[in-house]
Design a protein around this motif. Sequence first.
Motif, PDB file in Angstrom:
ATOM      1  N   TYR A 147       0.807  -1.215   0.000  1.00  0.00           N
ATOM      2  CA  TYR A 147       0.000   0.000   0.000  1.00  0.00           C
ATOM      3  C   TYR A 147       0.847   1.275   0.000  1.00  0.00           C
ATOM      4  CZ  TYR A 147      -3.493  -3.483   1.052  1.00  0.00           C
ATOM      5  OH  TYR A 147      -4.286  -4.589   1.002  1.00  0.00           O
ATOM      6  N   THR A 172       0.052   4.279  -2.737  1.00  0.00           N
ATOM      7  CA  THR A 172      -0.074   5.718  -2.463  1.00  0.00           C
ATOM      8  C   THR A 172       0.916   6.528  -3.288  1.00  0.00           C
ATOM      9  OG1 THR A 172      -0.729   5.178  -0.192  1.00  0.00           O
ATOM     10  CG2 THR A 172      -0.080   7.446  -0.643  1.00  0.00           C
ATOM     11  N   MET A 230     -10.774   9.781  -3.799  1.00  0.00           N
ATOM     12  CA  MET A 230      -9.486   9.582  -3.136  1.00  0.00           C
ATOM     13  C   MET A 230      -9.342  10.503  -1.927  1.00  0.00           C
ATOM     14  SD  MET A 230      -5.636   9.646  -4.758  1.00  0.00           S
ATOM     15  CE  MET A 230      -6.054   8.360  -5.919  1.00  0.00           C
ATOM     16  N   THR A 283     -11.571  11.609   0.146  1.00  0.00           N
ATOM     17  CA  THR A 283     -12.334  11.182   1.327  1.00  0.00           C
ATOM     18  C   THR A 283     -11.868   9.840   1.867  1.00  0.00           C
ATOM     19  OG1 THR A 283     -14.023  10.218  -0.136  1.00  0.00           O
ATOM     20  CG2 THR A 283     -14.390  12.467   0.660  1.00  0.00           C
ATOM     21  N   GLY A 284     -10.995   9.154   1.121  1.00  0.00           N
ATOM     22  CA  GLY A 284     -10.490   7.867   1.600  1.00  0.00           C
ATOM     23  C   GLY A 284     -11.568   6.826   1.731  1.00  0.00           C
ATOM     24  N   THR A 285     -12.407   6.691   0.718  1.00  0.00           N
ATOM     25  CA  THR A 285     -13.488   5.702   0.749  1.00  0.00           C
ATOM     26  C   THR A 285     -13.195   4.585  -0.236  1.00  0.00           C
ATOM     27  OG1 THR A 285     -14.711   7.059  -0.843  1.00  0.00           O
ATOM     28  CG2 THR A 285     -15.240   7.347   1.470  1.00  0.00           C
ATOM     29  N   TRP A 332      -9.688   3.009  -1.194  1.00  0.00           N
ATOM     30  CA  TRP A 332      -8.749   4.021  -0.705  1.00  0.00           C
ATOM     31  C   TRP A 332      -8.893   4.261   0.795  1.00  0.00           C
ATOM     32  CZ3 TRP A 332      -5.318   4.640  -4.294  1.00  0.00           C
ATOM     33  CH2 TRP A 332      -5.695   4.478  -5.629  1.00  0.00           C
ATOM     34  N   ARG A 333      -9.656   3.424   1.499  1.00  0.00           N
ATOM     35  CA  ARG A 333      -9.853   3.649   2.924  1.00  0.00           C
ATOM     36  C   ARG A 333      -8.560   3.458   3.717  1.00  0.00           C
ATOM     37  NH1 ARG A 333     -12.386  -0.859   1.211  1.00  0.00           N
ATOM     38  NH2 ARG A 333     -11.894  -2.881   2.159  1.00  0.00           N
ATOM     39  N   LEU A 357      -5.936   4.911   3.100  1.00  0.00           N
ATOM     40  CA  LEU A 357      -5.343   6.243   3.230  1.00  0.00           C
ATOM     41  C   LEU A 357      -5.813   6.924   4.501  1.00  0.00           C
ATOM     42  CD1 LEU A 357      -5.704   7.567  -0.430  1.00  0.00           C
ATOM     43  CD2 LEU A 357      -3.616   6.796   0.690  1.00  0.00           C
ATOM     44  N   ARG A 358      -7.029   6.569   4.921  1.00  0.00           N
ATOM     45  CA  ARG A 358      -7.594   7.149   6.142  1.00  0.00           C
ATOM     46  C   ARG A 358      -7.209   6.333   7.378  1.00  0.00           C
ATOM     47  NH1 ARG A 358     -12.621   6.689   4.893  1.00  0.00           N
ATOM     48  NH2 ARG A 358     -13.072   4.854   6.161  1.00  0.00           N
ATOM     49  N   ARG A 383      -4.821   3.862   7.361  1.00  0.00           N
ATOM     50  CA  ARG A 383      -3.442   3.419   7.271  1.00  0.00           C
ATOM     51  C   ARG A 383      -3.295   1.908   7.275  1.00  0.00           C
ATOM     52  NH1 ARG A 383      -1.045   7.302   4.749  1.00  0.00           N
ATOM     53  NH2 ARG A 383      -1.421   9.315   5.702  1.00  0.00           N
TER      54      ARG A 383
END
Length: 498
Positions: free
Chosen positions: A357, A361, A482, A484-486, A489-490, A492-493, A495
């Motif tokens: 991951y 990113t 991206m 909102t990290g949903t 891509w969650r 990213l929120r 980790r």
Amino acid sequence: MDSLGLEILRIAFPAALALAADPIASLIDTAFIGRIGPVELAAVGVSIAIFNQASRITIFPLVSITTSFVAEEDTLGKISPEAAKCEDLEKSRHKNNEMKELTTEDVVPENLEKGSNTSTCKSSSEIASKTENIEVKKGKRHIPSASTALILGSILGLLQAIFLVFGAKTLLRVMGVKHNSPMLKPALKYLTLRSLGAPAVLLSLAMQGIFRGFKDTKTPLYATVAGDLTNIILDPIFIFALRLGVSGAAIAHVLSQYLISVILLWRLMKQVNLLPPNMEDLQFGKFLKNGFLLLARVIAVTFCVTLAASMAARLGSTPMAAFQICLQVWMTSSLLADGLAVAGQAILACAFAEKDYRKVTAAASRVLQMSFVLGVGLAIVVGVGLYFGSGIFSKDASVLHLISIGVPFVAATQPINSIAFVFDGVNFGASDFAYTAYSMVLVAGASIAALFLLYKSNGFIGIWVALTIYMALRCLAGVWRMGTGTGPWRFLRNRSMP
């Protein structure tokens, strides 16, 4: 220019050239046909809009899915054998430890004594990069997604050809070409003949999706350049020397597409077992499930552009000729960003398969940064080039005047277009097919409403304002997902991936 940047460029640059090669050939077609007259140019513009709409509906979902699935399968296929070797090595070490009654300190590698979390086995990404050439040389790869894509591409190509040949008149009428229009006859000739190349177009694009999954964008480039050079050479011969007019342009294009298919198939047969051991290996269910999602998306995407072309045709042959030239330049330049999108998709699909991951990113951020720089450069080149070079496509003063009106829109939207296209590749690499479908349907709905309103009040200018709104909304949809990290891509929120 670090290792990630170079990897992106190695994939993106040949992909961008290959993607730009066909629109450039279409631009040259447009230049040749423009010498015949504005009516023929407008007629071909309508026909190309119909053909492209049909092709994107049938092949775009297949190509996008194929690239992601092939990349995942190829990566996992390289990881699994090495994982098994590592496991055997650990078992062997454990057995030797018991026989020799070694102490724990003797067994633990030096890097672990120092607190490192690394292993004596290489990471999957290193394995993939260093063993790729060896694996190919040992034998052909078994990639079920590749076989599935070729079968579906062949079937869809035949269906598209039949649909376009028998429905040409009806489709032209829907596009605003009436039975008494001077555009009808040349448009019907061009569309019918070009439709015969649909099987080759869809099959070659399916194979390009496979090669992209292998991170090989050079092979499609070579094949596309060979085919398009053939098209460019045959155009003046068929159009002017043999006096076939628009029919000659269509025939030249069809022959070039079959040449591209033959070259790609020949190269693919050397690398992949195209015939699976049994039918159960094929993945029709997986393809169709995600394919229907992307089918809704591509219909929404292309309907906006096709509707814009239809409205331009209703304004008359002169506005349609100017719109066709601006549209070809707009799409050709914008598609250069698809090279970065292809690179992002292939790298992200592999990184997700490896569960790396951090690389996900980094790669997503890098391709988006590159897309903005590319878009700014394209805005300058396209704006200056089209403003001073529009005479290449037509000598008609009215057509040239309308082109000058469209230049600011074509140039100013380049950065937005580049970022929007790269966001598509990023989301495809994450296999976020559902969101890309649903968000695009909403974007298309708003854009179509704007198109109808602005067309009625501002005509030619209104069409281009609506297309600008359409691309801006596409870009915002990618930023929101991206940012909102949903979805995928969650991490990213949080980790970490659940």
